[in-house]
Design a protein around this motif. Sequence first.
Motif, PDB file in Angstrom:
ATOM      1  N   ILE A 196       0.836  -1.203   0.000  1.00 35.14           N
ATOM      2  CA  ILE A 196       0.000   0.000   0.000  1.00 35.14           C
ATOM      3  C   ILE A 196       0.869   1.250   0.000  1.00 35.14           C
ATOM      4  CG2 ILE A 196      -1.616   1.374   1.388  1.00 35.14           C
ATOM      5  CD1 ILE A 196      -2.826  -1.232   2.351  1.00 35.14           C
ATOM      6  N   LEU A 197       1.831   1.278   0.922  1.00 37.97           N
ATOM      7  CA  LEU A 197       2.704   2.445   1.016  1.00 37.97           C
ATOM      8  C   LEU A 197       3.472   2.660  -0.291  1.00 37.97           C
ATOM      9  CD1 LEU A 197       4.164   2.014   4.617  1.00 37.97           C
ATOM     10  CD2 LEU A 197       2.683   3.846   3.830  1.00 37.97           C
ATOM     11  N   ALA A 198       3.997   1.572  -0.841  1.00 40.42           N
ATOM     12  CA  ALA A 198       4.767   1.695  -2.086  1.00 40.42           C
ATOM     13  C   ALA A 198       3.897   2.186  -3.230  1.00 40.42           C
ATOM     14  CB  ALA A 198       5.399   0.344  -2.433  1.00 40.42           C
ATOM     15  N   SER A 199       2.671   1.642  -3.341  1.00 35.76           N
ATOM     16  CA  SER A 199       1.800   2.018  -4.451  1.00 35.76           C
ATOM     17  C   SER A 199       1.316   3.455  -4.329  1.00 35.76           C
ATOM     18  CB  SER A 199       0.597   1.070  -4.515  1.00 35.76           C
ATOM     19  OG  SER A 199      -0.185   1.168  -3.333  1.00 35.76           O
ATOM     20  N   ILE A 200       0.984   3.890  -3.091  1.00 35.73           N
ATOM     21  CA  ILE A 200       0.533   5.270  -2.915  1.00 35.73           C
ATOM     22  C   ILE A 200       1.675   6.245  -3.192  1.00 35.73           C
ATOM     23  CG2 ILE A 200      -0.261   6.943  -1.205  1.00 35.73           C
ATOM     24  CD1 ILE A 200      -1.999   4.827  -0.007  1.00 35.73           C
ATOM     25  N   LEU A 201       2.882   5.892  -2.757  1.00 36.29           N
ATOM     26  CA  LEU A 201       4.036   6.747  -3.055  1.00 36.29           C
ATOM     27  C   LEU A 201       4.259   6.851  -4.558  1.00 36.29           C
ATOM     28  CD1 LEU A 201       6.569   5.672  -0.269  1.00 36.29           C
ATOM     29  CD2 LEU A 201       5.557   7.942  -0.564  1.00 36.29           C
ATOM     30  N   MET A 202       4.173   5.727  -5.243  1.00 37.56           N
ATOM     31  CA  MET A 202       4.362   5.742  -6.687  1.00 37.56           C
ATOM     32  C   MET A 202       3.256   6.534  -7.380  1.00 37.56           C
ATOM     33  SD  MET A 202       6.109   5.112  -9.296  1.00 37.56           S
ATOM     34  CE  MET A 202       7.381   4.075  -8.603  1.00 37.56           C
ATOM     35  N   LEU A 203       2.017   6.424  -6.860  1.00 34.45           N
ATOM     36  CA  LEU A 203       0.904   7.171  -7.448  1.00 34.45           C
ATOM     37  C   LEU A 203       1.161   8.676  -7.366  1.00 34.45           C
ATOM     38  CD1 LEU A 203      -2.023   7.340  -8.559  1.00 34.45           C
ATOM     39  CD2 LEU A 203      -2.810   7.297  -6.183  1.00 34.45           C
ATOM     40  N   PHE A 204       1.588   9.124  -6.193  1.00 32.53           N
ATOM     41  CA  PHE A 204       1.835  10.551  -6.036  1.00 32.53           C
ATOM     42  C   PHE A 204       3.087  11.003  -6.800  1.00 32.53           C
ATOM     43  CE2 PHE A 204      -0.906  10.089  -2.238  1.00 32.53           C
ATOM     44  CZ  PHE A 204      -1.830  11.055  -2.575  1.00 32.53           C
ATOM     45  N   ILE A 205       4.092  10.126  -6.857  1.00 37.43           N
ATOM     46  CA  ILE A 205       5.286  10.468  -7.637  1.00 37.43           C
ATOM     47  C   ILE A 205       4.915  10.668  -9.102  1.00 37.43           C
ATOM     48  CG2 ILE A 205       7.454   9.526  -8.519  1.00 37.43           C
ATOM     49  CD1 ILE A 205       7.867   8.267  -5.734  1.00 37.43           C
ATOM     50  N   ARG A 206       4.068   9.780  -9.603  1.00 35.29           N
ATOM     51  CA  ARG A 206       3.591   9.937 -10.988  1.00 35.29           C
ATOM     52  C   ARG A 206       2.816  11.228 -11.167  1.00 35.29           C
ATOM     53  NH1 ARG A 206      -0.151   5.197 -12.068  1.00 35.29           N
ATOM     54  NH2 ARG A 206      -0.857   6.703 -13.634  1.00 35.29           N
ATOM     55  N   ASN A 207       1.868  11.459 -10.245  1.00 39.66           N
ATOM     56  CA  ASN A 207       1.001  12.631 -10.406  1.00 39.66           C
ATOM     57  C   ASN A 207       1.759  13.941 -10.218  1.00 39.66           C
ATOM     58  OD1 ASN A 207      -1.092  10.916 -10.880  1.00 39.66           O
ATOM     59  ND2 ASN A 207      -2.018  11.112  -8.861  1.00 39.66           N
ATOM     60  N   LEU A 208       2.859  13.890  -9.487  1.00 35.53           N
ATOM     61  CA  LEU A 208       3.673  15.096  -9.312  1.00 35.53           C
ATOM     62  C   LEU A 208       4.687  15.269 -10.441  1.00 35.53           C
ATOM     63  CD1 LEU A 208       4.302  14.966  -5.469  1.00 35.53           C
ATOM     64  CD2 LEU A 208       2.870  16.592  -6.688  1.00 35.53           C
ATOM     65  N   GLY A 209       4.667  14.346 -11.415  1.00 41.55           N
ATOM     66  CA  GLY A 209       5.544  14.486 -12.570  1.00 41.55           C
ATOM     67  C   GLY A 209       7.006  14.235 -12.281  1.00 41.55           C
ATOM     68  N   LEU A 210       7.290  13.371 -11.312  1.00 42.48           N
ATOM     69  CA  LEU A 210       8.670  13.123 -10.920  1.00 42.48           C
ATOM     70  C   LEU A 210       9.284  11.924 -11.643  1.00 42.48           C
ATOM     71  CD1 LEU A 210       8.338  13.720  -7.074  1.00 42.48           C
ATOM     72  CD2 LEU A 210       9.027  15.337  -8.849  1.00 42.48           C
ATOM     73  N   VAL A 211       8.548  11.333 -12.612  1.00 46.26           N
ATOM     74  CA  VAL A 211       9.045  10.169 -13.343  1.00 46.26           C
ATOM     75  C   VAL A 211       9.469  10.608 -14.751  1.00 46.26           C
ATOM     76  CG1 VAL A 211       8.489   7.878 -14.225  1.00 46.26           C
ATOM     77  CG2 VAL A 211       7.541   8.637 -12.038  1.00 46.26           C
ATOM     78  N   ASP A 212      10.669  10.284 -15.131  1.00 45.52           N
ATOM     79  CA  ASP A 212      11.170  10.577 -16.476  1.00 45.52           C
ATOM     80  C   ASP A 212      10.885   9.367 -17.370  1.00 45.52           C
ATOM     81  OD1 ASP A 212      12.406  11.419 -18.731  1.00 45.52           O
ATOM     82  OD2 ASP A 212      14.451  11.400 -17.909  1.00 45.52           O
ATOM     83  N   TYR A 213       9.739   9.402 -18.050  1.00 45.30           N
ATOM     84  CA  TYR A 213       9.325   8.264 -18.858  1.00 45.30           C
ATOM     85  C   TYR A 213      10.240   8.049 -20.062  1.00 45.30           C
ATOM     86  CZ  TYR A 213       5.002   7.868 -16.186  1.00 45.30           C
ATOM     87  OH  TYR A 213       4.096   7.677 -15.185  1.00 45.30           O
ATOM     88  N   THR A 214      10.860   9.135 -20.503  1.00 45.31           N
ATOM     89  CA  THR A 214      11.709   8.997 -21.696  1.00 45.31           C
ATOM     90  C   THR A 214      12.946   8.148 -21.431  1.00 45.31           C
ATOM     91  OG1 THR A 214      12.876  11.052 -21.141  1.00 45.31           O
ATOM     92  CG2 THR A 214      10.934  11.233 -22.541  1.00 45.31           C
ATOM     93  N   ALA A 215      13.281   8.007 -20.153  1.00 42.55           N
ATOM     94  CA  ALA A 215      14.457   7.206 -19.795  1.00 42.55           C
ATOM     95  C   ALA A 215      14.093   5.767 -19.465  1.00 42.55           C
ATOM     96  CB  ALA A 215      15.181   7.848 -18.622  1.00 42.55           C
ATOM     97  N   LEU A 216      12.810   5.425 -19.605  1.00 41.73           N
ATOM     98  CA  LEU A 216      12.350   4.091 -19.228  1.00 41.73           C
ATOM     99  C   LEU A 216      12.045   3.268 -20.462  1.00 41.73           C
ATOM    100  CD1 LEU A 216       9.876   5.019 -16.336  1.00 41.73           C
ATOM    101  CD2 LEU A 216      12.280   4.381 -16.141  1.00 41.73           C
TER     102      LEU A 216
END
Length: 799
Positions: free
Chosen positions: A345-365
């Motif tokens: 739960i903690l990991a998924s909620i953190l990832m959800l907010f990280i995504r929504n805050l635009g902190l993921v560089d998709y171009t590098a994935l």
Amino acid sequence: MRSKNIKIFLLVLSFLLLGVTINILLAQPAYTIPSDKVTLTIPRTNLSVYEDTSNELSFEEVSAVDFQSNFNPVNKSNDSTLSPDKAYWLKFKIKGEALKNKKWLLEIPTNTTPLIDLYMIPSDGDMMVSKVGIDRPQNSKTIPHKNFLFDIPSNQEEVCIYARYESYFPMFFIFSLKTNDYMLSYSNKEYILLGLFYGVIFIMAIYNFLFFLIYKEKISLFFALYATSSMFLTTATDGLGFQYIWPNNPTFNFFVNQSATHFYVFFLILYCATFLNLTKTKIFHFILGVTALILVYSLISDKYNSEEYIFFYLFPIIILYGATINKIRKGFRPAILFLLAQSFILASILMLFIRNLGLVDYTALSPVQIILVIFTLNFALIIEVLLFSIAQANKLQFQRTQKEELILKSRKRFRNIFENSFDAILVFDNLNKKIVDTNESAKALFQLNQHKDADLPSIEQLINFKDDLNLKEIYPSIKEDLQETGKTFFETKGKKMTGEEIDCEISLSLLEKGNQELIIFAIKDISIRKEAERKLQQKMNELTHKNEELKRYIYSNSELENFAHVVSHDMKQPLRTIYSFSKLLNNHLDKKELLDKDASEYLFFINKSIENIQILVDDLLTHSSISSTHNLQFHPQNLNDLLEVVKFNLHNQIVENNIQLYIKSLPEKLDVCKIKLNQLFQNLISNAIKFRKKEEPCIIHVKAIEMADHWKFSIQDNGIGIAPRYHEKIFQIFRKLHTQEEYKGSGIGLATCKKIIDFHEGDIWIESELGKGTTFFFTIRKGLGETESLSQNLVRRRS
């Protein structure tokens, strides 16, 4: 002719300007699509961005030749984040042989972006315009999909693409290229996985809801609500909701994006607290209150997906995480899997907010990594739900094991109580009409030690049932009594195997076990009690007889008191007559000179005897009045005032004999009969004065000590004292220790004092030695005026 030439010139000039514009547009370095790729992400270095602070620029203005210098290349990771309440224009180009040979789709996977306007300018063809976003009806999409997909024109050397983004919360931008065949295959697999995800969670939700309806277990209801809120949350994050469930309701879509996480966390807290048995604790109410405040605050202040929002929602979940660890530490084993699920739960909620805050560089994935990031919440939730289900099953098994252990302990405890009970217990099978179990007390009481359980006597052999409790009707009779009064018991005779009868008190209760009808006979041996009751009744009869004798004695004593009063009163007149005529005779003989020495002595003894008889009669009258209890009443008195009256009455004796009288610590309020207590003190102080030592001053101390239910008084003197052998006798009427010549008196005074103390429900005694003074002690009960005293009771019964 000239005008026609001018028109031709202007038309050619327009084409030239358009050609220049297109050349300028195409002059930006284009991203070449590799021929061996079927899916790829446009590198960030090939993107250019412009921030429209006015939020009013049109495509015509942005695409103008003189505006191109305003675009800046994206070369920093934070440049891929869109700030809320601003518009952004992005520009990039694609080219390559693969663009000609394959059918390509442009995908924008940020399916929660409110507004996206896309403009495609092919090298040879018409410009294509698409306007999508979650704030627009989904039927505006050219290709129906949960993400935003756009057809790229085929057979083109190069395509220039403009995209306008507008959002009211932080977002990020990413562009992917996929071939049509790859996208079809990928979408099929994606939807199959999503179908499995939603199917599993939906089944778990329905199962737990039905479980709740059947067994009324709140934890199942909260799990069903938690699973439902999980689906609600993921439909908002993966785009299935606004694409297929409410495709043409942007307002509801906005509400879902704002509130889905709230509902998820709220029901997660309810479920976790119920699982951990925290619903009645202060920590649960605190977490629930904080969550409710966060919900209201985030909706009012529009803090959705902000850093504050992340902290506030992680805060209660982390507290529950700590509570789970504490439960594990205390030995609650099902919480281990529960803790693992909470970690997801903690990991998924953190990832959800990280995504929504635009902190993921998709171009590098890579594509696989992008899928894992985008569907982190879905993957985590499916694992969470399964782990929660297993944890819940473990908890039920754990609770069942605990209940079985408790039942086993209870059975052992019951058997221990059964075997060690002081009461004899017989377990009677009503269907088979036989005794099936007994305890040690029953075996000892009825002497059954020689009988095995299979060879026990019938119940009728041990218990003599009364006529109104027939054994055949005993079971329905017990049921009826229990329904009406809640209890059923009776007294009867029991019979030992030796034939000896015993008195028994029997309590009956029912134990319905399966198809069995068991009657529990709890039997007390009341033979000793019955014998005691018989003796008590005998004593009561004797007491009644003595009470009657006492009544007769009281009546006789009353008559005797009346007789003494009448006799004493009637004797006064003859005594006065004898005394008068004795005086006259003495005078007559003296005048006639006939009074010789002997005659004078005789007359002296006659007169002296008459005086003694008169004193005795007066004392009898006094004693008779003291003995009378008529009009005896107790009132609160200050004994210090009462002693002042006594001192006044004895003033002459005190002064003439130089008496030192000390009074100390007398009660200021005590219920007494004032007249009689006055006489008591007067008699005792007079005695102390009378029996003083002639050779030393007389000192008298009067004091009192308060006890729990009475006052204890003492009157101490330094007189001649009394020998111990006379301590009890001096309170008897007419008992004198000295001759009349030594000390005058009739011996009635102390008997009168004893009667006065008896009336005040106290005791009187002395401590004295011959020649060492005397101390009279007496007690008076407290509260005589509040309740009926013994003497008053006797008076009432006598009258």
